[in-house]
Design an enzyme around this catalytic site. Structure first.
Site, short mmCIF file in Angstrom:
data_model
loop_
_atom_site.label_atom_id
_atom_site.label_comp_id
_atom_site.label_asym_id
_atom_site.label_seq_id
_atom_site.Cartn_x
_atom_site.Cartn_y
_atom_site.Cartn_z
CG ASN A 248 12.68 17.31 -13.82
OD1 ASN A 248 12.53 17.44 -12.61
ND2 ASN A 248 12.48 18.31 -14.66
CG HIS B 274 -1.70 -1.21 1.46
ND1 HIS B 274 -2.98 -1.43 1.01
CD2 HIS B 274 -1.32 -2.33 2.12
CE1 HIS B 274 -3.38 -2.64 1.38
NE2 HIS B 274 -2.38 -3.21 2.06
CD GLU C 4 8.81 12.46 -14.95
OE1 GLU C 4 7.87 13.07 -14.43
OE2 GLU C 4 9.83 13.01 -15.38
CB SER D 85 13.34 22.50 -14.84
OG SER D 85 12.62 23.70 -14.95
#
Ligand code: ARG
Length: 463
Positions: free
Chosen positions: A286, A157, A291, A278
């Site tokens: 990042n 969880h 991603e 960025s």
């Protein structure tokens, strides 16, 4: 505008808009090596059974070789009016080899031709996918081995649950990718079936030798039913199912890499070469690779959805709808391979922040189950032990301490069975090494699992 090989019964020229709408050449051109190899085998077979002469076969094979070189070197001219790669090559053959080219399509249809091309394409791509999976499994084993003693919190969880070895966590992914590899291997047996000779749908009147064509093209099997051969794409659906599952595995790994590289977790640091910045926030680093991999999963699952929907109401046998199988399939293949490959390059270069992981595993009552197990060892039934430790956790929370930071006097009121040796049971090493059940995280188990994985990888086996 080129003549159509099928326009004998037509009295009007095809409208330009129809040519643009129906053309698949923009994407099916990538099938050309398979289309040409298939045509060469078909010629040889036709000569063997006497449908064309050896001399004709040689001329056709030579012409096809010339076209292959033109395509290889980007010297081939494409034209929407020729619809697809099959008609392009046939039309060019007429220019290169002369009238004999008109014999190439004997005992064949584009329906079995395209089925052959897609199968040959997909078997090659499946083999490459399997190799990439082998590479990724090796990377995971290397990573696990290089950090064999690193302890981290295991989660359920997304809440800290019990300590595990980082190597155990990596080997969980190894297992997933191993099964993916097995799935692709199993797909391969059903992809690797030769459909040519089914012709349009019913077979052909010529005395063709399909087994010979299969031999020439290195197919271990020949399709048994001509209608099935041209009308099903279940082998594509199977590949896309396996690809979707594999992407889901990659996506879950990516999700963890994203979480672990946050300042909140700090479990890993991605190498600068595999991260991006960025454009506005100078401090940012990042995790764009995981991603994007996570994001690309939708494309591959989308391809499966597109093709399963494409196939669902098609009557027998070939339907032009099936031309729509290619773009999603090609995109899924490219996407999956790119994701496997970038992971294999990125993972060896992550830094595992062992102290942060260890600290996280020491906080948040990850030893509560072990305290309950200790009490069971002293004769208490597990449910009772669970309740007793739950109360101790509530007490510790109030005190702002971990269970192992409570004193014996503080613990005694929860159970008289608690002795000073309890504290030995609550150390990370003890917790890890007591989990010796088959498949558990104990150091010895993980060492054995690593040795086994190495053995399997060295044997080069998928099964
Ligand atoms: N480009 C077609 C496809 O991909 C090839 C088969 C065309 N067959 C036909 N009967 N029009 O499906």
């Amino acid at each position: 505008m080129a003549e159509k090989p099928w326009d004998g019964r037509f009295s009007e020229k095809t409208d330009k808009s129809v040519e643009a709408f129906t053309a698949s050449i923009a994407y099916d051109r990538r099938l050309y090596p398979y289309d040409i190899a298939g045509s060469i085998a078909h010629c040889r077979m036709l000569a063997k059974v006497g449908v064309i002469t050896d001399e004709e076969a040689s001329q056709l094979v030579e012409g096809l070789g010339t076209i292959k070189r033109e395509l290889d070197h980007g010297k081939f001219v494409f034209d929407d009016s020729l619809e697809d790669i099959h008609m392009h090559i046939e039309a060019r053959l007429l220019q290169v080899a002369g009238k004999v080219a008109q014999k190439l399509h004997t005992a064949r249809s584009r329906n079995d031709q395209v089925a052959l091309d897609v199968r040959m394409y997909l078997r090659e791509e499946t083999r490459q996918t399997i190799d990439l999976l082998k590479g990724l499994r090796t990377v995971l084993v290397d990573l696990a081995e290089a950090h064999a003693d690193v302890v981290m919190p295991g989660y359920t969880h997304t809440q800290r649950a019990q300590p595990v070895l980082f190597a155990h966590h990596m080997l969980a992914y190894y297992e997933m990718f191993f099964r993916d590899q097995q799935r692709f291997n199993e797909c391969l047996t059903r992809i690797n079936v030769m459909p040519l000779g089914a012709a349009a749908l019913a077979g052909t009147t010529y005395p063709i030798d399909r087994t010979y064509t299969a031999e020439l093209l290195d197919f271990p099997a020949v399709s048994a039913n001509s209608m099935d051969a041209v009308s099903d794409r279940d082998f594509v659906l199977e590949f896309l199912s396996a690809a979707s599952i594999c992407m889901v595995h990659l996506s879950r790994l990516s999700e963890e890499l994203v979480l672990w590289s946050t300042s909140e977790f700090g479990f890993i640091t991605l190498s600068d070469a595999f991260a991006t910045g960025s454009s506005i926030m100078p401090q940012k680093k990042n995790p764009d690779i995981p991603e994007i991999v996570r994001g690309k999963t939708g494309r591959v699952v989308g391809a499966l959805m597109a093709l399963i929907t494409l196939m669902k109401s098609l009557p027998m046998a070939y339907n032009r709808d099936m031309q729509e199988d290619k773009e999603p399939l090609f995109d899924a293949v490219d996407t999956l391979k790119a994701c496997l490959s970038i992971n294999a390059q990125m993972l060896p270069r992550i830094t595992v922040n062992r102290d942060t992981m260890r600290r996280a595993a020491s906080m948040g009552f990850l030893n509560a189950t072990d305290m309950a197990d200790y009490l069971v060892g002293q004769g208490m039934p597990f449910r009772k032990a669970h309740d007793c430790v739950g109360k101790a956790v509530a007490f510790a929370l109030e005190k702002g301490k971990e269970l192992d930071q409570l004193t014996l006097d503080e613990l005694k009121p929860f159970s008289q069975l608690i002795k000073p040796d309890l504290f030995d049971h609550l150390t990370l090493e003890h917790m890890i090494d007591r989990r010796q059940s088959l498949g558990g995280t104990a150091t010895d188990n993980v060492r054995q699992a690593l040795a086994e994985a190495r053995k399997v990888l060295a044997a080069g086996e998928a099964a």
